[in-house]
Design an enzyme around this catalytic site. Sequence first.
Site, mmCIF file in Angstrom:
data_model
loop_
_atom_site.group_PDB
_atom_site.id
_atom_site.type_symbol
_atom_site.label_atom_id
_atom_site.label_comp_id
_atom_site.label_asym_id
_atom_site.label_seq_id
_atom_site.Cartn_x
_atom_site.Cartn_y
_atom_site.Cartn_z
ATOM 1 C CG HIS A 123 -1.563 8.356 8.902
ATOM 2 N ND1 HIS A 123 -2.222 7.669 9.896
ATOM 3 C CD2 HIS A 123 -1.218 7.449 7.967
ATOM 4 C CE1 HIS A 123 -2.299 6.395 9.564
ATOM 5 N NE2 HIS A 123 -1.687 6.237 8.388
ATOM 6 C CG ASP A 124 -3.191 9.834 12.869
ATOM 7 O OD1 ASP A 124 -3.618 10.940 13.234
ATOM 8 O OD2 ASP A 124 -3.735 9.136 11.984
ATOM 9 N N GLY A 137 2.307 4.805 10.004
ATOM 10 C CA GLY A 137 1.329 5.573 10.761
ATOM 11 C C GLY A 137 1.246 5.168 12.224
#
Length: 145
Positions: free
Chosen positions: A9-10, A27
């Site tokens: 994520h991100d 992440g």
Amino acid sequence: LMAYSHIAHDCVIGNHVIMSNMTTLGGHVNIGDWASLGGGVMVHQFCNIGEHAFIGAGYWAVQDVPPYILATGEPLKFAGVNNVGLRRRGFSAESRMNIKHAYKKIFYSDMNISQAIDSVKSDVEQTEEVKAIIKFVENSDRGLI
């Protein structure tokens, strides 16, 4: 992105990045344009990989990897300037030499990082590549490999 690579994520991935088989990003990882990660490379969360950097296969990046370098070893460390990749992308010999001079001060001198950056600012020609190195190092939160 090759087989079984994972982007958590991100993450922000630049243009023309190569992530070889089984490369894994935690992440919030940022990878600059033209970076290459060898097979099985694992990157810790919140790490930054600089543009045109090359990380050898099977290594872990738990700190930031500056732009234009080769990184290998356990623990991951500076192994020189990514001359082959830079030549392939049209960087001049003079540009590559300025990059090399900057990294000699950062990685091979007896200075701490702040002193080395001050020395790079005063003693190395301030090309776009050198400015990118300075900015990357000054903005590193996790520290450099």
